[in-house]
Design a protein around this motif. Structure first.
Motif, mmCIF file in Angstrom:
data_model
loop_
_atom_site.group_PDB
_atom_site.id
_atom_site.type_symbol
_atom_site.label_atom_id
_atom_site.label_comp_id
_atom_site.label_asym_id
_atom_site.label_seq_id
_atom_site.Cartn_x
_atom_site.Cartn_y
_atom_site.Cartn_z
ATOM 1 N N THR A 42 0.858 -1.188 0.000
ATOM 2 C CA THR A 42 0.000 0.000 0.000
ATOM 3 C C THR A 42 0.895 1.239 0.000
ATOM 4 O O THR A 42 2.012 1.209 0.512
ATOM 5 C CB THR A 42 -0.935 0.036 1.223
ATOM 6 N N GLY A 43 0.400 2.310 -0.605
ATOM 7 C CA GLY A 43 1.243 3.493 -0.738
ATOM 8 C C GLY A 43 2.358 3.277 -1.739
ATOM 9 O O GLY A 43 3.385 3.968 -1.705
ATOM 10 N N LEU A 101 2.345 0.971 3.680
ATOM 11 C CA LEU A 101 3.022 2.271 3.716
ATOM 12 C C LEU A 101 2.074 3.438 3.488
ATOM 13 O O LEU A 101 2.464 4.591 3.686
ATOM 14 C CB LEU A 101 4.143 2.330 2.672
ATOM 15 N N ALA A 102 0.848 3.188 3.040
ATOM 16 C CA ALA A 102 -0.064 4.279 2.702
ATOM 17 C C ALA A 102 -0.359 5.125 3.939
ATOM 18 O O ALA A 102 -0.739 4.593 4.985
ATOM 19 C CB ALA A 102 -1.365 3.721 2.134
ATOM 20 N N LYS A 127 -7.707 4.799 10.680
ATOM 21 C CA LYS A 127 -8.746 3.935 10.085
ATOM 22 C C LYS A 127 -8.171 3.124 8.924
ATOM 23 O O LYS A 127 -8.509 1.940 8.753
ATOM 24 C CB LYS A 127 -9.920 4.787 9.616
ATOM 25 N N GLY A 128 -7.309 3.716 8.121
ATOM 26 C CA GLY A 128 -6.707 2.977 7.019
ATOM 27 C C GLY A 128 -5.905 1.789 7.507
ATOM 28 O O GLY A 128 -5.981 0.684 6.948
ATOM 29 N N THR A 129 -5.142 1.989 8.581
ATOM 30 C CA THR A 129 -4.373 0.879 9.160
ATOM 31 C C THR A 129 -5.301 -0.181 9.739
ATOM 32 O O THR A 129 -5.055 -1.385 9.584
ATOM 33 C CB THR A 129 -3.407 1.408 10.233
ATOM 34 N N ARG A 152 2.188 -12.333 6.783
ATOM 35 C CA ARG A 152 3.022 -11.277 7.352
ATOM 36 C C ARG A 152 2.403 -9.923 7.059
ATOM 37 O O ARG A 152 1.933 -9.662 5.944
ATOM 38 C CB ARG A 152 4.446 -11.272 6.765
ATOM 39 N N VAL A 153 2.427 -9.038 8.041
ATOM 40 C CA VAL A 153 1.991 -7.653 7.867
ATOM 41 C C VAL A 153 3.065 -6.743 8.440
ATOM 42 O O VAL A 153 3.406 -6.832 9.623
ATOM 43 C CB VAL A 153 0.652 -7.379 8.589
ATOM 44 N N LEU A 154 3.611 -5.875 7.602
ATOM 45 C CA LEU A 154 4.563 -4.859 8.055
ATOM 46 C C LEU A 154 3.854 -3.512 8.024
ATOM 47 O O LEU A 154 3.405 -3.059 6.964
ATOM 48 C CB LEU A 154 5.802 -4.820 7.151
#
Length: 326
Positions: A7-8, A80-81, A102-104, A118-120
């Motif tokens: 993202t981003g 990353l967004a 909210k996006g996260t 996996r989530v970074l």
């Protein structure tokens, strides 16, 4: 082969990360911010042979349905967004809550429901506020000195809660100040470089005394990738830092030396942050990332600045050098 969502990906760090993942043979879906021009940000500037390997998904991280759709079939997420400009967060804090928190949450919820491996989640050194001790390690207290940093603290703690509550394999990745090609003009290094390259001899800046720990973007990207390789980083929050600092004034003098030694610095009042909001010192510890991964910084500041200047020399027409970009 694992499939990765970034993202981003249309932004500064995201585009470099996406490019590097593709070059290393990864299958990448790039989440870009939807717009009616159908532009893909910095991804539009990538070589055709790279861009043709990327699956583009246009959407908005504030939309849970779009986020969920983007994450179907995904194994790893690099989130990353975000909205990142501190001065603009003074103006429009609501949008920072919607995007950064909210996006996260949307990413975390979808990752949990879809069993992503996996989530970074991307943090920022701004969550620490002015250093209470140095080097700043991951146990340093948090302090929201701007609406931007407050929303990133909130997003980080949501990420932690999903790890602790639902065993979601989350890592909080916390780069210190990243710079390099493709960075937006609102950041200090592009601000100085674009003014110098435009022929201005009076370089307008805010406070010169704050110090920062600057990562060249290629080092930041390699930090993300090394963190994702290791299972020992799950559930952790990890700095990416050089463990070296430089004041904004010293930084400006170095750029002046490299571009136009006849230029001088003047203080522009509108660029000064409120006293209690200015982060006066950031110097990060990289002990944890060095212990858990094989990462180490490869680009000295002088070298990174030289490469950044070369990029801006070729792309100056993309930047509005006569404006204060917030």
């Amino acid at each position: 082969m694992k499939k990765i969502l970034v993202t981003g990906s249309d932004g500064f760090i995201g585009s470099h990360l996406t490019e590097e993942l593709v070059k290393s043979g990864k299958k990448v879906r790039a989440f870009v911010c939807y717009n009616s021009f159908n532009t893909w940000g910095w991804l539009d500037t990538l070589p055709k042979e790279i861009l043709n390997e990327i699956e583009i998904f246009s959407g908005d991280v504030r939309d849970p349905n779009g986020v969920r759709k983007a994450m179907i079939g995904i194994d790893e997420v690099y989130h990353l967004a975000a909205l990142i400009a501190i001065p603009f967060s003074y103006h429009s804090p609501d949008t920072y809550v919607d995007t950064n928190i909210k996006g996260t949450l949307n990413v975390l919820q979808a990752a949990r429901d879809l069993d992503v491996s996996r989530v970074l989640v991307t943090s920022t050194s701004e969550v620490y506020g002015t250093a209470q001790y140095v080097p700043i390690d991951e146990k340093h207290p948090f302090q929201g000195q701007s609406p931007y940093s407050a929303t990133k603290i909130g997003a980080d703690r949501l990420a932690e809660s999903f790890y602790r509550s639902f065993n979601l394999p989350v890592t909080i990745v916390r780069p210190f100040n990243t710079y390099g090609p493709r960075q937006s003009a609102r950041a200090v290094i592009p601000t100085i470089i674009t003014q110098l390259l435009s022929g201005t001899v009076e370089i307008k800046l805010g406070s010169l005394s704050p110090t920062r720990d600057f990562n060249y973007v290629k080092d930041t990207v390699s930090g993300f990738i090394e963190i994702a390789k290791s299972q020992t980083t799950i559930g952790e929050e990890i700095n990416i830092a050089t463990q070296q600092e430089i004041s904004i004034g010293e930084l400006a003098e170095e750029l002046i030396r490299q571009i136009n030694p006849n230029a001088r610095i003047i203080c522009d009042e509108q660029r000064l942050r409120p006293d209690k909001s200015e982060v006066n010192r950031l110097l990060g510890s990289n002990e944890k990332i060095r212990y858990l991964t094989s990462w180490k910084p490869e680009y000295p500041l002088e070298c990174g600045l030289s490469e950044t200047i070369a990029f801006f020399q070729k792309n100056l027409n993309r930047y509005k050098t006569d404006l204060y970009n917030i």
